[in-house]
Design a protein around this motif. Sequence first.
Motif, PDB file in Angstrom:
ATOM      1  N   ARG A  72      31.776 -19.081  18.699  1.00  0.00           N
ATOM      2  CA  ARG A  72      31.884 -19.599  17.412  1.00  0.00           C
ATOM      3  C   ARG A  72      32.865 -20.503  17.083  1.00  0.00           C
ATOM      4  NH1 ARG A  72      30.180 -21.554  13.064  1.00  0.00           N
ATOM      5  NH2 ARG A  72      30.339 -20.782  11.424  1.00  0.00           N
ATOM      6  N   LEU A  73      34.035 -20.348  17.742  1.00  0.00           N
ATOM      7  CA  LEU A  73      35.269 -20.979  17.672  1.00  0.00           C
ATOM      8  C   LEU A  73      35.162 -22.260  17.776  1.00  0.00           C
ATOM      9  CD1 LEU A  73      38.017 -18.327  18.485  1.00  0.00           C
ATOM     10  CD2 LEU A  73      37.730 -19.378  16.219  1.00  0.00           C
TER      11      LEU A  73
ATOM     12  N   LEU B 231      41.659 -23.137  23.170  1.00  0.00           N
ATOM     13  CA  LEU B 231      41.686 -22.136  21.875  1.00  0.00           C
ATOM     14  C   LEU B 231      42.281 -20.766  22.292  1.00  0.00           C
ATOM     15  CD1 LEU B 231      37.944 -22.612  20.908  1.00  0.00           C
ATOM     16  CD2 LEU B 231      39.837 -22.987  19.548  1.00  0.00           C
TER      17      LEU B 231
ATOM     18  N   LEU C 291      39.193 -12.370  13.281  1.00  0.00           N
ATOM     19  CA  LEU C 291      39.409 -13.506  12.796  1.00  0.00           C
ATOM     20  C   LEU C 291      38.506 -14.021  11.518  1.00  0.00           C
ATOM     21  CD1 LEU C 291      38.915 -15.249  16.530  1.00  0.00           C
ATOM     22  CD2 LEU C 291      41.183 -14.751  15.025  1.00  0.00           C
TER      23      LEU C 291
ATOM     24  N   VAL D  49      39.545 -19.946   7.415  1.00  0.00           N
ATOM     25  CA  VAL D  49      39.902 -21.267   7.775  1.00  0.00           C
ATOM     26  C   VAL D  49      40.924 -21.857   6.841  1.00  0.00           C
ATOM     27  CG1 VAL D  49      39.150 -23.296   8.620  1.00  0.00           C
ATOM     28  CG2 VAL D  49      37.564 -21.166   9.014  1.00  0.00           C
TER      29      VAL D  49
ATOM     30  N   VAL E 181      42.197 -20.894  12.282  1.00  0.00           N
ATOM     31  CA  VAL E 181      41.360 -19.742  11.875  1.00  0.00           C
ATOM     32  C   VAL E 181      42.470 -18.568  11.905  1.00  0.00           C
ATOM     33  CG1 VAL E 181      39.700 -17.963  12.243  1.00  0.00           C
ATOM     34  CG2 VAL E 181      39.235 -20.386  12.738  1.00  0.00           C
TER      35      VAL E 181
ATOM     36  N   TYR F 118      47.163 -16.730  14.682  1.00  0.00           N
ATOM     37  CA  TYR F 118      45.959 -17.561  14.207  1.00  0.00           C
ATOM     38  C   TYR F 118      45.492 -18.080  15.722  1.00  0.00           C
ATOM     39  CZ  TYR F 118      49.833 -20.592  14.619  1.00  0.00           C
ATOM     40  OH  TYR F 118      51.111 -21.317  14.995  1.00  0.00           O
ATOM     41  N   VAL F 119      44.426 -18.784  15.360  1.00  0.00           N
ATOM     42  CA  VAL F 119      43.717 -19.725  16.482  1.00  0.00           C
ATOM     43  C   VAL F 119      43.649 -21.089  15.998  1.00  0.00           C
ATOM     44  CG1 VAL F 119      41.837 -20.151  18.117  1.00  0.00           C
ATOM     45  CG2 VAL F 119      42.404 -17.723  17.625  1.00  0.00           C
TER      46      VAL F 119
ATOM     47  N   LEU G 120      42.128 -24.496  15.509  1.00  0.00           N
ATOM     48  CA  LEU G 120      41.033 -25.452  15.808  1.00  0.00           C
ATOM     49  C   LEU G 120      41.406 -27.018  16.080  1.00  0.00           C
ATOM     50  CD1 LEU G 120      38.670 -24.178  13.085  1.00  0.00           C
ATOM     51  CD2 LEU G 120      38.627 -23.323  15.505  1.00  0.00           C
TER      52      LEU G 120
ATOM     53  N   VAL H  59      34.712 -15.082  11.469  1.00  0.00           N
ATOM     54  CA  VAL H  59      34.465 -15.368  12.662  1.00  0.00           C
ATOM     55  C   VAL H  59      33.988 -14.208  13.702  1.00  0.00           C
ATOM     56  CG1 VAL H  59      35.095 -16.502  14.838  1.00  0.00           C
ATOM     57  CG2 VAL H  59      35.722 -17.412  12.390  1.00  0.00           C
TER      58      VAL H  59
END
Length: 217
Positions: free
Chosen positions: A48-49, A72, A110, A113, A122, A157-158, A160, A185
């Motif tokens: 999904r990411l 990621l 997660l 955004v 995210v 966070y991640v 993008l 997410v």
Amino acid sequence: MSRFGEFFARGRSALLAGQATYDRPPAEGSRRWGAAAVLRPSGAVLDRLVELAGELRPVVGPGHWVHGPDALHVTLRSLEPYREDVTDRRVYGAALEEAMRGLPPVRVELRGVAGHHGGVLVWATPADETLATLQKRFAHALGEKGAFESWTRDIWYVSLVHFAAPVVRPEAIVGWCEERADLTVGVAELSRAEIVRAVHTGGGVRLVTLERAECGP
């Protein structure tokens, strides 16, 4: 206002005010993109990411680092300035193994955004105290080797996208994020941590694993 809400509002204001900052390919001794300890999502959450990052690519435009599955991650701790030869990799790996020993998997939700001055991310909310415990144990195991990053991370966070060129459509980026400000997410279950180094690919970065450690006995 929630912590995420505050971050979102600050990021929105920065982008609309033309205050974006840009990453550059890492160079020897630079403070960005040095060796780090990270947790990488996998499975459906990772898929999904990747999908979200792909949706974002035409919104941000050309020249930016849109991250794929090999980039990621959730950063646990940055460890040193950028070096091609990470001489302390085994020291870092041993500290990470010690910190992970006996812990259950790290679980983070997660959701949400947000754009900010350096890119789009995210938000990650820990499901329990495991991530904070891992952070403290890793800092203790590192000892003086952890002095490069002396603060305690309190947001997760991640990323993008990292901006790497002029942001020519900030309103479009802000709008895209606003539409996904409450997007779920999924819950990432992170059972493995890694020591990584970044490699510039020409159009972005990928993270190369140097050492790894699993949670559990």
